[in-house]
Design an enzyme around this catalytic site. Structure first.
Site, PDB file in Angstrom:
ATOM      1  CE  LYS A  34      -0.729   0.403   5.032  1.00 18.13           C
ATOM      2  NZ  LYS A  34      -1.780   0.477   6.087  1.00 18.13           N
ATOM      3  N   GLY A  38       9.930  -2.411   0.972  1.00 21.70           N
ATOM      4  CA  GLY A  38      10.953  -2.378   2.010  1.00 21.70           C
ATOM      5  C   GLY A  38      10.390  -2.320   3.411  1.00 21.70           C
ATOM      6  N   GLY A  39       9.117  -1.896   3.534  1.00 23.49           N
ATOM      7  CA  GLY A  39       8.463  -1.894   4.832  1.00 23.49           C
ATOM      8  C   GLY A  39       9.155  -1.009   5.854  1.00 23.49           C
ATOM      9  CB  CYS A  41      13.212  -3.517   7.779  1.00 28.39           C
ATOM     10  SG  CYS A  41      14.975  -3.906   7.815  1.00 28.39           S
ATOM     11  N   GLY A 184      13.409   0.106  25.378  1.00 28.38           N
ATOM     12  CA  GLY A 184      13.700  -1.055  24.551  1.00 28.38           C
ATOM     13  C   GLY A 184      14.790  -0.751  23.546  1.00 28.38           C
ATOM     14  CB  ILE A 186      13.110   1.515  18.987  1.00 28.65           C
ATOM     15  CG1 ILE A 186      12.796   0.353  18.052  1.00 28.65           C
ATOM     16  CG2 ILE A 186      12.912   2.843  18.255  1.00 28.65           C
ATOM     17  CD1 ILE A 186      11.339   0.287  17.611  1.00 28.65           C
ATOM     18  N   GLY A 268       6.893  -0.011  22.033  1.00 29.02           N
ATOM     19  CA  GLY A 268       6.622  -1.247  21.306  1.00 29.02           C
ATOM     20  C   GLY A 268       5.875  -0.995  20.018  1.00 29.02           C
ATOM     21  CG  ASP A 308       7.084  -6.796  12.454  1.00 34.32           C
ATOM     22  OD1 ASP A 308       7.957  -7.687  12.506  1.00 34.32           O
ATOM     23  OD2 ASP A 308       7.349  -5.583  12.501  1.00 34.32           O
ATOM     24  CG  HIS A 441      44.855 -14.926  17.877  1.00 36.18           C
ATOM     25  ND1 HIS A 441      44.309 -14.423  19.042  1.00 36.18           N
ATOM     26  CD2 HIS A 441      46.134 -14.466  17.820  1.00 36.18           C
ATOM     27  CE1 HIS A 441      45.215 -13.701  19.668  1.00 36.18           C
ATOM     28  NE2 HIS A 441      46.335 -13.707  18.936  1.00 36.18           N
TER      29      HIS A 441
END
Length: 454
Positions: A34, A38-39, A41, A184, A186, A268, A308, A441
């Site tokens: 819509k 990529g939403g 993120c 949190g 974010i 959240g 999500d 190492h």
């Protein structure tokens, strides 16, 4: 009416990855988005915040942190407007990359708000004036910032003095006082950036610890690092009112206040499960999230929910994997979703990374475990690049099975080697076998081996 094997609703990581994956396996695929491919993120989450944090790290080193290594600079500044411009360039590049990948996979992309319905045995997805039939539908509609029912928040959002994690990434000015509600991931990352960029940052968190359910010890260590840089934290504190530059909150049984120029709500995210037609199809939703099984199937045949929107773990990399599991189920391939080794990263400086169970979760599950813990100063590379520091590598081992069940790290490059611990947990690799593995190492990741031998 055009028909497709798979119709994906949502163009975020779960959606675009599953669309490409299904197309790669010979399925005809339609993706309906819509707004922006990529939403969250790519557009208002993972990628934009990493751009911000990288800018703050460069500024930190240039403005004095490099002096111990003989590197000095004069008149160093951080131009936040330029950072935002760079963020937009990065987002544009990556979104174009997603669009290109979908084109190469011959995925049809339609822009519009999706509506689902059924005509006989056919599942229908409509977007605008067009309707399409699909054999299988993947709901990947993502999530949105949760808006807490705090007095004054709605009005201050309209005024622009209160913002969510979406709007703050487009602000071109650094607020003198930034108040963050929510400690949190974010909230932590935004606190780290804006404090470095010049804000006086205050974080108010309702829980008695930061970073949610992640390991308490490492979370506290990272909090201390931000406190050293000037961030103020109020834990076990609840915000009761926001109004005209003043937030009212309770702590230690009394009412307190704090001033702000901008307030960021980071309490959240909520699943975007209000896709039109889902209720009529009979898709089960609990506490706002679409209910799914280990194959990401909903209770309605041929309808899946990934990312999500199912509320399992709101992380892009989890959405990637869920999409693959759902498509494999459509293809008839044996696969199932496991949430035992989900990595979580806080991209501050230093970084913190978590995977598997925390000590609190292991105790709650009644697991007999032992803790192996090594200072990050066991890593010669870390000391060479950062000096002595308070970081640790903490590993939980199931005593009965002799396998790792959880890990928490605070160090440089933590985001880059937490995957190795996820691999160990997911595949239940015996600890003795890991000890026989030769780590390169000098690296930071060899602290894992050091911890296991303690």
């Amino acid at each position: 009416m055009q028909e497709f094997d798979v119709i994906v609703i949502g163009g975020g990581p779960a959606g675009y990855n599953s669309a490409e994956y299904a197309a790669h396996h010979g399925k005809s695929v339609l993706l309906v988005e819509k707004k922006n491919l990529g939403g969250t993120c790519l557009n208002a989450g993972c990628i934009p915040t990493k751009t911000f944090l990288y800018a703050s790290k460069m500024y930190h080193y240039a403005s004095g942190a490099g002096e111990a290594y003989g590197v000095t600079a004069k008149d160093v500044t951080l131009d936040h407007e330029t950072v935002v411009k760079k963020k937009n360039e990065v987002v544009k590049t990556l979104v174009q990359g997603v669009a290109g990948g979908l084109r190469r996979g011959k995925v049809k992309v339609v822009t519009g708000t999706a509506k689902v319905s059924r005509e006989g045995e056919k599942l229908i997805v409509s977007a605008g004036e067009e309707s399409f039939a699909g054999k299988d539908i993947l709901i990947a509609s993502g999530s949105a910032p949760a808006i807490p029912p705090i007095e004054g928040v709605k009005e201050e959002l309209e005024r622009g003095t209160v913002v969510t994690s979406d709007e703050i990434l487009d602000m071109t000015e650094i607020p003198a006082k930034l108040l963050i509600v929510g400690g949190g991931v974010i909230g932590f990352e935004m606190a780290a950036y804006f404090q470095e960029a010049g804000s006086k940052v205050t974080v108010i968190e309702m829980m008695d610890k930061v970073l949610g359910a992640n390991d308490r010890e490492v979370s506290a260590l990272l909090q201390q690092e931000l406190e050293k840089k000037g961030v103020t934290f109020y834990l076990s504190s609840g915000v009761t009112k926001v109004s005209k530059g003043v937030v009212t909150f309770t702590r230690d049984g009394r009412i307190d206040v704090a001033a702000y120029d901008k307030a960021l709500m980071c309490v959240g995210r909520r699943p975007n499960s209000n896709v039109e037609g889902l209720a009529e199809l009979g898709v089960q939703i609990e506490r706002g999230a679409i209910v799914t099984d280990e194959h990401l199937c909903t209770n309605v045949p041929h309808v899946y929910a990934i990312g999500d929107v199912n509320g399992k773990a709101m992380l892009a990399h989890v959405g990637y994997r869920e999409g693959e599991v759902a498509v494999n189920h459509i293809l008839g391939k044996e696969d199932r979703m496991s949430y035992d080794a989900i990595c979580g990263v806080v991209y501050t400086s230093p970084e913190a990374a978590f995977v598997g169970m925390s000590e609190e979760q292991a105790k709650g599950a009644g697991i007999s475990y032992t803790v192996k813990k090594a200072s990050i100063n066991f890593s010669g590379r870390h000391v060479a690049e950062n000096g002595m520091s308070s970081g640790i590598c903490k590993i939980l081992i199931d005593k009965e099975r002799d396998v790792i069940i959880g890990a928490a790290i605070m160090s440089s490059y933590a985001s880059e080697y937490i995957y190795s611990l996820a691999l160990m947990i997911e595949n239940r690799i015996p600890v003795e076998s890991i000890k026989r593995t030769i780590f390169p190492h000098p690296t930071v990741c060899e602290v894992v081996r050091e911890a296991l031998f303690l």
